[in-house]
Design an enzyme around this catalytic site. Sequence first.
Site, PDB file in Angstrom:
ATOM      1  CE1 TYR A 125      29.644  60.632  40.188  1.00 23.13           C
ATOM      2  CE2 TYR A 125      31.863  59.943  39.572  1.00 23.13           C
ATOM      3  CZ  TYR A 125      30.495  59.782  39.488  1.00 23.13           C
ATOM      4  OH  TYR A 125      29.963  58.778  38.709  1.00 23.13           O
TER       5      TYR A 125
ATOM      6  CB  SER B 183      32.533  56.035  39.500  1.00 29.19           C
ATOM      7  OG  SER B 183      33.417  56.674  38.590  1.00 29.19           O
TER       8      SER B 183
HETATM    9  P1  NAD Z   1      22.128  60.132  34.641  1.00 27.62           P
HETATM   10  O1  NAD Z   1      22.317  61.514  35.107  1.00 27.62           O
HETATM   11  O2  NAD Z   1      21.779  59.856  33.220  1.00 27.62           O
HETATM   12  O3  NAD Z   1      21.068  59.360  35.570  1.00 27.62           O
HETATM   13  C1  NAD Z   1      21.044  59.504  36.962  1.00 27.62           C
HETATM   14  C2  NAD Z   1      19.600  59.359  37.405  1.00 27.62           C
HETATM   15  O4  NAD Z   1      19.582  59.390  38.842  1.00 27.62           O
HETATM   16  C3  NAD Z   1      18.703  60.516  36.931  1.00 27.62           C
HETATM   17  O5  NAD Z   1      17.544  59.993  36.296  1.00 27.62           O
HETATM   18  C4  NAD Z   1      18.357  61.259  38.210  1.00 27.62           C
HETATM   19  O6  NAD Z   1      17.066  61.862  38.201  1.00 27.62           O
HETATM   20  C5  NAD Z   1      18.447  60.139  39.231  1.00 27.62           C
HETATM   21  N1  NAD Z   1      18.675  60.662  40.583  1.00 27.62           N
HETATM   22  C6  NAD Z   1      19.570  61.589  40.969  1.00 27.62           C
HETATM   23  N2  NAD Z   1      19.448  61.831  42.276  1.00 27.62           N
HETATM   24  C7  NAD Z   1      18.460  61.021  42.734  1.00 27.62           C
HETATM   25  C8  NAD Z   1      17.876  60.822  44.007  1.00 27.62           C
HETATM   26  N3  NAD Z   1      18.284  61.524  45.085  1.00 27.62           N
HETATM   27  N4  NAD Z   1      16.883  59.912  44.140  1.00 27.62           N
HETATM   28  C9  NAD Z   1      16.445  59.213  43.049  1.00 27.62           C
HETATM   29  N5  NAD Z   1      16.956  59.386  41.810  1.00 27.62           N
HETATM   30  C10 NAD Z   1      17.954  60.273  41.658  1.00 27.62           C
HETATM   31  O7  NAD Z   1      23.486  59.396  35.020  1.00 27.62           O
HETATM   32  P2  NAD Z   1      24.104  58.008  34.530  1.00 27.62           P
HETATM   33  O8  NAD Z   1      25.294  58.331  33.721  1.00 27.62           O
HETATM   34  O9  NAD Z   1      23.055  57.090  34.042  1.00 27.62           O
HETATM   35  O10 NAD Z   1      24.652  57.487  35.924  1.00 27.62           O
HETATM   36  C11 NAD Z   1      24.116  56.354  36.594  1.00 27.62           C
HETATM   37  C12 NAD Z   1      25.116  55.966  37.673  1.00 27.62           C
HETATM   38  O11 NAD Z   1      26.357  55.618  37.058  1.00 27.62           O
HETATM   39  C13 NAD Z   1      25.417  57.118  38.628  1.00 27.62           C
HETATM   40  O12 NAD Z   1      25.509  56.635  39.950  1.00 27.62           O
HETATM   41  C14 NAD Z   1      26.757  57.619  38.139  1.00 27.62           C
HETATM   42  O13 NAD Z   1      27.486  58.259  39.155  1.00 27.62           O
HETATM   43  C15 NAD Z   1      27.405  56.340  37.658  1.00 27.62           C
HETATM   44  N6  NAD Z   1      28.466  56.535  36.681  1.00 27.62           N
HETATM   45  C16 NAD Z   1      28.243  57.149  35.500  1.00 27.62           C
HETATM   46  C17 NAD Z   1      29.301  57.305  34.602  1.00 27.62           C
HETATM   47  C18 NAD Z   1      29.129  57.990  33.265  1.00 27.62           C
HETATM   48  O14 NAD Z   1      30.153  58.259  32.595  1.00 27.62           O
HETATM   49  N7  NAD Z   1      27.931  58.267  32.826  1.00 27.62           N
HETATM   50  C19 NAD Z   1      30.574  56.826  34.931  1.00 27.62           C
HETATM   51  C20 NAD Z   1      30.760  56.193  36.147  1.00 27.62           C
HETATM   52  C21 NAD Z   1      29.703  56.042  37.014  1.00 27.62           C
END
Ligand code: NAD
Length: 252
Positions: free
Chosen positions: A149, A136
């Site tokens: 986070y 992130s």
């Molecule tokens: P999301 O919540 O849509 O998807 C996350 C997925 O991870 C979910 O399907 C969840 O079931 C799965 N998950 C959670 N814990 C788990 C575990 N212990 N084992 C297996 N699966 C697990 O989130 P997203 O926005 O698609 O985020 C994806 C990645 O990008 C994450 O690591 C998040 O921190 C990072 N991120 C997201 C953003 C944003 O703005 N959306 C910004 C920066 C970073």
Amino acid sequence: MVAVVTGAAGGIGLAVVRILAGNENAVAAVDRDGPALTEAVEKLAADGLAVTGFTADVSDSDQADSVIAAVEERMGPVESLVNSAGVLRTGELRTCTDEDWAATFAVNSNGVFHMSRAAVNRMVPRGRGAIVTVASNAAGTPRSSMGAYAASKAAAAMVTKCLGLEVARHGIRCNVVAPGSTDTPMLRSMWTDTADRQATLEGNLDSHRLGIPLGKLAQPADVARAVAFLLSDEANHITMATLTVDGGATLG
Ligand code: NAD
């Protein structure tokens, strides 16, 4: 090529699966949410993309080892791993409970370590492979109400780069993609969890856009394309790098 993608039922993970499967990779989609994973795999199949789903919790090292073993048994040698599974619990650090802290690190940091270790031990004897961790932009920029986070993502990025240093001589590349605000279920959950509960979705979208020089949130595919690039041979001399995909939010 066999690619493993964690968090595959979520916004960014699913977009990565879509791109990799569309590029003729055999994709193993891993998520701990079994029903959401089944739904995602069915939707991809309806779009003509054959993807194999594996339910596993990356915070459990035994499950991480088992899922990599199961993928290799069913699909062949794993050449790529994308760590996209993640969780977000918002709140100031002075009110962050031990459980909030541990649950955040369990997935965002330990999960990356467990999956990367399991994958890389298969890749080293074969002398090839690539890992991308979706961290992130918060990993390098202090954020209020996101301390656990941000710290967990800094750890995820560093474990990926240290691993990259250790395995470079085996022909394995390890890189980080650092997204900013991306329109996914995780981002939308922030808007219901945080202080401004009355704000409308549109209002929140506007507040996010204001801090982004390009003036828009990322779509999951914007982040997924950066992941796909770093996995590809186009990036064959890039390792231990961070590719920030945040519309300039932390750079401009
Ligand atoms: P999301 O919540 O849509 O998807 C996350 C997925 O991870 C979910 O399907 C969840 O079931 C799965 N998950 C959670 N814990 C788990 C575990 N212990 N084992 C297996 N699966 C697990 O989130 P997203 O926005 O698609 O985020 C994806 C990645 O990008 C994450 O690591 C998040 O921190 C990072 N991120 C997201 C953003 C944003 O703005 N959306 C910004 C920066 C970073």
